[in-house]
Motif scaffolding. Structure first.
Motif, PDB file in Angstrom:
ATOM      1  N   TYR A 180     -15.235 -11.611  27.606  1.00  0.00           N
ATOM      2  CA  TYR A 180     -13.770 -11.626  27.535  1.00  0.00           C
ATOM      3  C   TYR A 180     -13.231 -10.220  27.314  1.00  0.00           C
ATOM      4  O   TYR A 180     -12.193  -9.836  27.871  1.00  0.00           O
ATOM      5  CB  TYR A 180     -13.304 -12.552  26.411  1.00  0.00           C
ATOM      6  CG  TYR A 180     -13.192 -13.992  26.842  1.00  0.00           C
ATOM      7  CD1 TYR A 180     -11.969 -14.549  27.193  1.00  0.00           C
ATOM      8  CD2 TYR A 180     -14.322 -14.808  26.901  1.00  0.00           C
ATOM      9  CE1 TYR A 180     -11.869 -15.876  27.602  1.00  0.00           C
ATOM     10  CE2 TYR A 180     -14.230 -16.133  27.304  1.00  0.00           C
ATOM     11  CZ  TYR A 180     -13.004 -16.658  27.659  1.00  0.00           C
ATOM     12  OH  TYR A 180     -12.907 -17.959  28.065  1.00  0.00           O
ATOM     13  N   ILE A 181     -13.918  -9.445  26.490  1.00  0.00           N
ATOM     14  CA  ILE A 181     -13.479  -8.076  26.218  1.00  0.00           C
ATOM     15  C   ILE A 181     -13.610  -7.219  27.474  1.00  0.00           C
ATOM     16  O   ILE A 181     -12.671  -6.520  27.875  1.00  0.00           O
ATOM     17  CB  ILE A 181     -14.291  -7.465  25.063  1.00  0.00           C
ATOM     18  CG1 ILE A 181     -14.145  -8.315  23.800  1.00  0.00           C
ATOM     19  CG2 ILE A 181     -13.845  -6.033  24.791  1.00  0.00           C
ATOM     20  CD1 ILE A 181     -15.079  -7.918  22.667  1.00  0.00           C
ATOM     21  N   THR A 182     -14.782  -7.266  28.109  1.00  0.00           N
ATOM     22  CA  THR A 182     -15.002  -6.458  29.311  1.00  0.00           C
ATOM     23  C   THR A 182     -14.082  -6.893  30.444  1.00  0.00           C
ATOM     24  O   THR A 182     -13.562  -6.052  31.199  1.00  0.00           O
ATOM     25  CB  THR A 182     -16.472  -6.556  29.774  1.00  0.00           C
ATOM     26  OG1 THR A 182     -16.825  -7.930  29.952  1.00  0.00           O
ATOM     27  CG2 THR A 182     -17.413  -5.938  28.761  1.00  0.00           C
ATOM     28  N   ALA A 183     -13.859  -8.204  30.568  1.00  0.00           N
ATOM     29  CA  ALA A 183     -12.990  -8.713  31.636  1.00  0.00           C
ATOM     30  C   ALA A 183     -11.549  -8.246  31.453  1.00  0.00           C
ATOM     31  O   ALA A 183     -10.889  -7.835  32.414  1.00  0.00           O
ATOM     32  CB  ALA A 183     -13.046 -10.236  31.688  1.00  0.00           C
ATOM     33  N   HIS A 184     -11.062  -8.312  30.229  1.00  0.00           N
ATOM     34  CA  HIS A 184      -9.684  -7.882  29.983  1.00  0.00           C
ATOM     35  C   HIS A 184      -9.522  -6.380  30.214  1.00  0.00           C
ATOM     36  O   HIS A 184      -8.482  -5.935  30.729  1.00  0.00           O
ATOM     37  CB  HIS A 184      -9.262  -8.264  28.567  1.00  0.00           C
ATOM     38  CG  HIS A 184      -8.843  -9.695  28.432  1.00  0.00           C
ATOM     39  ND1 HIS A 184      -7.633 -10.165  28.901  1.00  0.00           N
ATOM     40  CD2 HIS A 184      -9.479 -10.778  27.923  1.00  0.00           C
ATOM     41  CE1 HIS A 184      -7.538 -11.464  28.672  1.00  0.00           C
ATOM     42  NE2 HIS A 184      -8.654 -11.862  28.086  1.00  0.00           N
ATOM     43  N   LEU A 185     -10.523  -5.594  29.874  1.00  0.00           N
ATOM     44  CA  LEU A 185     -10.467  -4.160  30.165  1.00  0.00           C
ATOM     45  C   LEU A 185     -10.408  -3.923  31.672  1.00  0.00           C
ATOM     46  O   LEU A 185      -9.653  -3.083  32.156  1.00  0.00           O
ATOM     47  CB  LEU A 185     -11.680  -3.444  29.571  1.00  0.00           C
ATOM     48  CG  LEU A 185     -11.677  -3.237  28.054  1.00  0.00           C
ATOM     49  CD1 LEU A 185     -13.022  -2.698  27.593  1.00  0.00           C
ATOM     50  CD2 LEU A 185     -10.561  -2.271  27.645  1.00  0.00           C
ATOM     51  N   ARG A 186     -11.203  -4.684  32.414  1.00  0.00           N
ATOM     52  CA  ARG A 186     -11.238  -4.549  33.877  1.00  0.00           C
ATOM     53  C   ARG A 186      -9.913  -4.971  34.514  1.00  0.00           C
ATOM     54  O   ARG A 186      -9.355  -4.266  35.364  1.00  0.00           O
ATOM     55  CB  ARG A 186     -12.387  -5.411  34.437  1.00  0.00           C
ATOM     56  CG  ARG A 186     -12.355  -5.634  35.947  1.00  0.00           C
ATOM     57  CD  ARG A 186     -12.647  -4.350  36.699  1.00  0.00           C
ATOM     58  NE  ARG A 186     -12.674  -4.578  38.136  1.00  0.00           N
ATOM     59  CZ  ARG A 186     -11.650  -4.396  38.961  1.00  0.00           C
ATOM     60  NH1 ARG A 186     -10.482  -4.018  38.470  1.00  0.00           N
ATOM     61  NH2 ARG A 186     -11.777  -4.594  40.250  1.00  0.00           N
ATOM     62  N   LEU A 187      -9.392  -6.109  34.108  1.00  0.00           N
ATOM     63  CA  LEU A 187      -8.201  -6.667  34.762  1.00  0.00           C
ATOM     64  C   LEU A 187      -6.913  -5.951  34.362  1.00  0.00           C
ATOM     65  O   LEU A 187      -5.997  -5.829  35.173  1.00  0.00           O
ATOM     66  CB  LEU A 187      -8.089  -8.160  34.448  1.00  0.00           C
ATOM     67  CG  LEU A 187      -9.232  -9.033  34.991  1.00  0.00           C
ATOM     68  CD1 LEU A 187      -9.085 -10.473  34.509  1.00  0.00           C
ATOM     69  CD2 LEU A 187      -9.288  -8.985  36.519  1.00  0.00           C
ATOM     70  N   THR A 188      -6.836  -5.488  33.121  1.00  0.00           N
ATOM     71  CA  THR A 188      -5.603  -4.828  32.684  1.00  0.00           C
ATOM     72  C   THR A 188      -5.510  -3.382  33.149  1.00  0.00           C
ATOM     73  O   THR A 188      -4.410  -2.858  33.305  1.00  0.00           O
ATOM     74  CB  THR A 188      -5.471  -4.866  31.151  1.00  0.00           C
ATOM     75  OG1 THR A 188      -6.620  -4.266  30.548  1.00  0.00           O
ATOM     76  CG2 THR A 188      -5.320  -6.288  30.654  1.00  0.00           C
ATOM     77  N   THR A 189      -6.645  -2.724  33.371  1.00  0.00           N
ATOM     78  CA  THR A 189      -6.619  -1.334  33.833  1.00  0.00           C
ATOM     79  C   THR A 189      -6.689  -1.231  35.354  1.00  0.00           C
ATOM     80  O   THR A 189      -6.300  -0.208  35.925  1.00  0.00           O
ATOM     81  CB  THR A 189      -7.787  -0.519  33.248  1.00  0.00           C
ATOM     82  OG1 THR A 189      -9.038  -1.061  33.718  1.00  0.00           O
ATOM     83  CG2 THR A 189      -7.767  -0.538  31.723  1.00  0.00           C
ATOM     84  N   GLY A 190      -7.190  -2.285  36.023  1.00  0.00           N
ATOM     85  CA  GLY A 190      -7.341  -2.236  37.471  1.00  0.00           C
ATOM     86  C   GLY A 190      -8.483  -1.356  37.918  1.00  0.00           C
ATOM     87  O   GLY A 190      -8.603  -1.024  39.098  1.00  0.00           O
TER      88      GLY A 190
END
Length: 294
Positions: A223-233
């Motif tokens: 969840y942490i890595t995914a949110h970093l990926r999706l919010t930064t693009g």
């Protein structure tokens, strides 16, 4: 910046995302089974680095076969949002490990010793910082390990992240799969199971507890890595947090801890580790929701 949603977000491309996802997982299953067999038979730790390349290889083959291109992976670094994401990616593993291991040390679950002899410790001593007071000495050691480890582990970790967060996650989102981050975390954890059963990853006194603890740690961490990926693009923050995590928890924190059966509580399959990751994942998820007004 072109986000994954802009590339694969239209209704007309949902089927294409699902096709890509099925092809990626099929190739991943075949390549992983081959590499797993070789790694388990040879018991070769270095070959695990090769095994880590299978998600990226699978995504590359899927992209080529479907003529998707590589634009949506996004290796961009031209945004303050991305650089903030990279900063958080370096900081979060240090925070998780600091809280986890402090609980273990102060509760008596394990004992603290200043680590010596590791790759990063040798580099640290080369900087002439070893004469600092022990607490400050260890803090600097962790920072050095986080930064240097991210650079040293970049290629094998990219082998995972280009596949997991650079391809699979975005396809799960735009294929309209329910709970895409949860599904991606379960797949990511399951991919580790064979080498865990073989005792080449998160080895402990109980295979069952090791595998269970691995799921409890990896799924919320996704969840942490995914949110970093999706919010930064960009895929870079997920690469950095993965590389820094491997370097820090397998490096100075592991060598700073001694105790019988401590792997049940700390390490990459420890119950305390899982609890702290879970709490951080909730904080990150809620902060992301507030920031995007969802």
């Amino acid at each position: 910046m072109t986000s994954p949603a802009e590339v694969f977000g239209t209704e007309g491309q949902i089927q294409r995302a699902r096709t890509g996802l099925r092809l990626f997982l099929s190739i991943l299953l075949i390549t992983s089974m081959i590499l797993n067999t070789v790694v388990i038979i040879t018991k070769s730790i270095p070959l695990i680095a090769v095994y880590m390349l299978t998600p990226a290889l699978s995504s590359i083959l899927a992209r080529i076969l479907l003529r998707e291109g590589f634009r949506d992976v996004s290796f961009r670094l031209n945004s303050t949002t991305i650089w903030k994401g990279i900063g958080f990616a370096l900081l979060i593993p240090m925070i998780i490990c600091a809280i986890t291991y402090s609980i273990a040390w102060f509760s008596g679950i394990t004992s603290f010793q200043l680590p010596v002899g590791g790759v990063f410790e040798k580099f640290y001593h080369a900087l002439g910082l070893q004469d600092l007071p022990t607490p400050l000495n260890f803090v600097f050691m962790v920072v050095v390990a986080g930064i240097m480890g991210s650079l040293i582990n970049l290629i094998p970790v990219m082998g995972e992240e280009v596949g997991w967060r650079g391809y699979m996650l975005t396809r799960l989102v735009h294929a309209k799969v329910k709970y895409p981050i949860l599904v991606s975390g379960l797949i990511w954890a399951t991919w580790h199971v064979p080498i865990a059963i073989a005792g080449l990853y998160v080895a402990g006194t109980s295979v069952f507890l090791s595998v269970l603890g691995m799921y409890l740690c990896i799924v919320p961490f996704s969840y942490i890595t995914a949110h970093l990926r999706l919010t930064t693009g960009s895929v870079w923050p997920s690469v950095i947090i993965h590389a820094a995590w491997n370097s820090i928890i397998q490096g100075p924190f592991a060598r700073a801890s001694t105790g019988n059966h401590s792997e049940i509580w700390i390490g990459e399959s420890g119950l305390i580790t899982a609890l702290i990751i879970f709490i951080v994942a909730i904080i990150v998820s809620r902060a992301t929701m507030r920031g995007t007004n969802h």
